[in-house]
Structure formats: C-alpha cells, structure tokens
Design a protein around this motif. Structure first.
Motif, PDB file in Angstrom:
ATOM      1  N   TYR A   1       0.844  -1.187   0.000  1.00  0.00           N
ATOM      2  CA  TYR A   1       0.000   0.000   0.000  1.00  0.00           C
ATOM      3  C   TYR A   1       0.885   1.245   0.000  1.00  0.00           C
ATOM      4  O   TYR A   1       1.842   1.334   0.765  1.00  0.00           O
ATOM      5  CB  TYR A   1      -0.877  -0.010   1.251  1.00  0.00           C
ATOM      6  CG  TYR A   1      -1.697   1.238   1.447  1.00  0.00           C
ATOM      7  CD1 TYR A   1      -2.897   1.413   0.771  1.00  0.00           C
ATOM      8  CD2 TYR A   1      -1.271   2.239   2.312  1.00  0.00           C
ATOM      9  CE1 TYR A   1      -3.663   2.555   0.954  1.00  0.00           C
ATOM     10  CE2 TYR A   1      -2.034   3.388   2.504  1.00  0.00           C
ATOM     11  CZ  TYR A   1      -3.226   3.534   1.826  1.00  0.00           C
ATOM     12  OH  TYR A   1      -3.976   4.665   2.003  1.00  0.00           O
TER      13      TYR A   1
ATOM     14  N   GLU B   1      -2.631   5.712  -1.196  1.00  0.00           N
ATOM     15  CA  GLU B   1      -4.003   5.294  -1.486  1.00  0.00           C
ATOM     16  C   GLU B   1      -4.129   4.327  -2.658  1.00  0.00           C
ATOM     17  O   GLU B   1      -5.205   4.127  -3.205  1.00  0.00           O
ATOM     18  CB  GLU B   1      -4.926   6.502  -1.691  1.00  0.00           C
ATOM     19  CG  GLU B   1      -5.069   7.366  -0.454  1.00  0.00           C
ATOM     20  CD  GLU B   1      -6.101   8.468  -0.599  1.00  0.00           C
ATOM     21  OE1 GLU B   1      -6.548   8.749  -1.724  1.00  0.00           O
ATOM     22  OE2 GLU B   1      -6.474   9.026   0.438  1.00  0.00           O
TER      23      GLU B   1
ATOM     24  N   ASN C   1      -9.188  -3.438  -9.218  1.00  0.00           N
ATOM     25  CA  ASN C   1     -10.252  -4.165  -8.529  1.00  0.00           C
ATOM     26  C   ASN C   1      -9.979  -5.656  -8.534  1.00  0.00           C
ATOM     27  O   ASN C   1      -9.241  -6.161  -9.380  1.00  0.00           O
ATOM     28  CB  ASN C   1     -11.648  -3.828  -9.073  1.00  0.00           C
ATOM     29  CG  ASN C   1     -11.860  -4.283 -10.486  1.00  0.00           C
ATOM     30  OD1 ASN C   1     -11.802  -5.471 -10.754  1.00  0.00           O
ATOM     31  ND2 ASN C   1     -12.102  -3.363 -11.398  1.00  0.00           N
TER      32      ASN C   1
ATOM     33  N   ASN D   1     -13.651  -2.436  -5.644  1.00  0.00           N
ATOM     34  CA  ASN D   1     -12.780  -1.332  -6.024  1.00  0.00           C
ATOM     35  C   ASN D   1     -11.593  -1.209  -5.068  1.00  0.00           C
ATOM     36  O   ASN D   1     -11.768  -1.138  -3.859  1.00  0.00           O
ATOM     37  CB  ASN D   1     -13.599  -0.031  -6.033  1.00  0.00           C
ATOM     38  CG  ASN D   1     -12.838   1.130  -6.593  1.00  0.00           C
ATOM     39  OD1 ASN D   1     -11.631   1.116  -6.726  1.00  0.00           O
ATOM     40  ND2 ASN D   1     -13.567   2.171  -6.934  1.00  0.00           N
ATOM     41  N   TYR D   2     -10.402  -1.164  -5.628  1.00  0.00           N
ATOM     42  CA  TYR D   2      -9.181  -1.011  -4.844  1.00  0.00           C
ATOM     43  C   TYR D   2      -8.485   0.323  -5.142  1.00  0.00           C
ATOM     44  O   TYR D   2      -7.313   0.494  -4.824  1.00  0.00           O
ATOM     45  CB  TYR D   2      -8.224  -2.168  -5.109  1.00  0.00           C
ATOM     46  CG  TYR D   2      -8.565  -3.418  -4.345  1.00  0.00           C
ATOM     47  CD1 TYR D   2      -7.749  -3.872  -3.327  1.00  0.00           C
ATOM     48  CD2 TYR D   2      -9.709  -4.141  -4.631  1.00  0.00           C
ATOM     49  CE1 TYR D   2      -8.062  -5.017  -2.619  1.00  0.00           C
ATOM     50  CE2 TYR D   2     -10.028  -5.290  -3.939  1.00  0.00           C
ATOM     51  CZ  TYR D   2      -9.206  -5.720  -2.934  1.00  0.00           C
ATOM     52  OH  TYR D   2      -9.519  -6.859  -2.225  1.00  0.00           O
ATOM     53  N   THR D   3      -9.189   1.259  -5.748  1.00  0.00           N
ATOM     54  CA  THR D   3      -8.601   2.577  -6.015  1.00  0.00           C
ATOM     55  C   THR D   3      -8.948   3.530  -4.886  1.00  0.00           C
ATOM     56  O   THR D   3      -9.993   3.401  -4.248  1.00  0.00           O
ATOM     57  CB  THR D   3      -9.093   3.156  -7.354  1.00  0.00           C
ATOM     58  OG1 THR D   3     -10.514   3.294  -7.316  1.00  0.00           O
ATOM     59  CG2 THR D   3      -8.711   2.248  -8.516  1.00  0.00           C
TER      60      THR D   3
ATOM     61  N   VAL E   1      -7.837   3.758  -1.904  1.00  0.00           N
ATOM     62  CA  VAL E   1      -8.035   2.992  -0.673  1.00  0.00           C
ATOM     63  C   VAL E   1      -7.418   3.753   0.498  1.00  0.00           C
ATOM     64  O   VAL E   1      -6.275   4.193   0.430  1.00  0.00           O
ATOM     65  CB  VAL E   1      -7.383   1.594  -0.807  1.00  0.00           C
ATOM     66  CG1 VAL E   1      -7.400   0.846   0.503  1.00  0.00           C
ATOM     67  CG2 VAL E   1      -8.076   0.798  -1.889  1.00  0.00           C
ATOM     68  N   LYS E   2      -8.182   3.893   1.553  1.00  0.00           N
ATOM     69  CA  LYS E   2      -7.674   4.497   2.790  1.00  0.00           C
ATOM     70  C   LYS E   2      -6.896   3.430   3.558  1.00  0.00           C
ATOM     71  O   LYS E   2      -7.147   2.232   3.423  1.00  0.00           O
ATOM     72  CB  LYS E   2      -8.815   5.047   3.646  1.00  0.00           C
ATOM     73  CG  LYS E   2      -9.641   6.104   2.939  1.00  0.00           C
ATOM     74  CD  LYS E   2      -8.810   7.328   2.644  1.00  0.00           C
ATOM     75  CE  LYS E   2      -9.659   8.386   1.959  1.00  0.00           C
ATOM     76  NZ  LYS E   2      -8.873   9.356   1.245  1.00  0.00           N
TER      77      LYS E   2
ATOM     78  N   HIS F   1      -8.837   0.775   5.427  1.00  0.00           N
ATOM     79  CA  HIS F   1      -9.462  -0.205   4.531  1.00  0.00           C
ATOM     80  C   HIS F   1      -8.429  -1.222   4.059  1.00  0.00           C
ATOM     81  O   HIS F   1      -8.718  -2.414   3.942  1.00  0.00           O
ATOM     82  CB  HIS F   1     -10.128   0.495   3.349  1.00  0.00           C
ATOM     83  CG  HIS F   1     -10.833  -0.440   2.421  1.00  0.00           C
ATOM     84  ND1 HIS F   1     -10.712  -0.353   1.061  1.00  0.00           N
ATOM     85  CD2 HIS F   1     -11.647  -1.503   2.647  1.00  0.00           C
ATOM     86  CE1 HIS F   1     -11.416  -1.319   0.493  1.00  0.00           C
ATOM     87  NE2 HIS F   1     -11.990  -2.030   1.435  1.00  0.00           N
ATOM     88  N   TYR F   2      -7.209  -0.762   3.770  1.00  0.00           N
ATOM     89  CA  TYR F   2      -6.145  -1.687   3.361  1.00  0.00           C
ATOM     90  C   TYR F   2      -5.845  -2.681   4.487  1.00  0.00           C
ATOM     91  O   TYR F   2      -5.639  -3.863   4.238  1.00  0.00           O
ATOM     92  CB  TYR F   2      -4.884  -0.941   2.946  1.00  0.00           C
ATOM     93  CG  TYR F   2      -3.794  -1.865   2.474  1.00  0.00           C
ATOM     94  CD1 TYR F   2      -3.943  -2.607   1.308  1.00  0.00           C
ATOM     95  CD2 TYR F   2      -2.624  -2.026   3.211  1.00  0.00           C
ATOM     96  CE1 TYR F   2      -2.954  -3.472   0.877  1.00  0.00           C
ATOM     97  CE2 TYR F   2      -1.630  -2.886   2.792  1.00  0.00           C
ATOM     98  CZ  TYR F   2      -1.798  -3.613   1.619  1.00  0.00           C
ATOM     99  OH  TYR F   2      -0.820  -4.478   1.198  1.00  0.00           O
TER     100      TYR F   2
ATOM    101  N   ILE G   1      -8.377  -5.265   4.321  1.00  0.00           N
ATOM    102  CA  ILE G   1      -8.081  -6.162   3.197  1.00  0.00           C
ATOM    103  C   ILE G   1      -7.055  -7.204   3.624  1.00  0.00           C
ATOM    104  O   ILE G   1      -7.211  -8.393   3.364  1.00  0.00           O
ATOM    105  CB  ILE G   1      -7.565  -5.372   1.973  1.00  0.00           C
ATOM    106  CG1 ILE G   1      -8.678  -4.495   1.390  1.00  0.00           C
ATOM    107  CG2 ILE G   1      -7.002  -6.313   0.905  1.00  0.00           C
ATOM    108  CD1 ILE G   1      -8.191  -3.458   0.402  1.00  0.00           C
TER     109      ILE G   1
END
Length: 99
Positions: free
Chosen positions: A21, A24, A49, A54-56, A58-59, A62-63, A66
């Motif tokens: 990561y 973002e 994605n 959606n993986y664009t 990304v805060k 949120h990562y 994941i």
C-alpha cells in the motif's frame, strides 16, 4: 519474483502474489514464480479491482481490513483488473498449489 524451495511436504493453495500500500493505491508487491499469477502480473502493477471490489483510492484502514480478511480466502479463482503501462488489463487467476 520469489523463488520457492522445498523445505518439507507442506503445501498450500494461493494466488501467489502479495500486495503493498502506498499513496491510497494497492500494488502487486511480490509474485511467486511457480504460481498462476506469475503468468499475468508484474511487480508494481496497480490493482484497480478484485472480483468487482474497487481497490482505487483505498484508505489505510481499509487496506488493513483487506490484509486481515484476505482476498486469498475467497474462492479458488478471482478476477483482477490492474493498471500497467497506461492500460487496464483484466485477468482470471486461479489458486496454485505451492510448497
């Protein structure tokens, strides 16, 4: 590319890539050379994605989710869209049995 050497009889199924990561974005970080992913992904690919998630933009929290939940546990096959060399590319990856 990560080279796998046999250290015992243990195997596991994986898509064969890890992520990182930064700013973002989620990137392909490392790829196991004997995995299905090694045929399609390259280190540094931007993941847009996975299975229509959606993986664009990304805060960081949120990562972390994941990583905790792991897309590797979803199914034996996934659809991944990446951005490389100015193009969006979509691939179907399947888990590979690794050492």
């Amino acid at each position: 590319m990560i080279e796998i050497s046999k250290a015992g009889n243990d195997t596991y199924k994986s898509y064969g890539f890890s992520t990182m990561y930064e700013d973002e974005n989620v990137y392909v970080n490392a790829i196991v050379e004997t995995s299905n992913a090694s045929k399609f992904l390259k280190q540094g690919d931007v993941i847009l994605n996975i299975d229509r998630i959606n993986y664009t933009k990304v805060k960081q929290d949120h990562y972390c989710d994941i990583l905790s939940n792991g897309f590797d546990n979803i199914t034996d096959q996934l659809s991944i869209t990446i951005f490389r060399d100015g193009k969006e590319l979509t691939f179907e990856l399947r888990k590979t049995e690794l050492l």
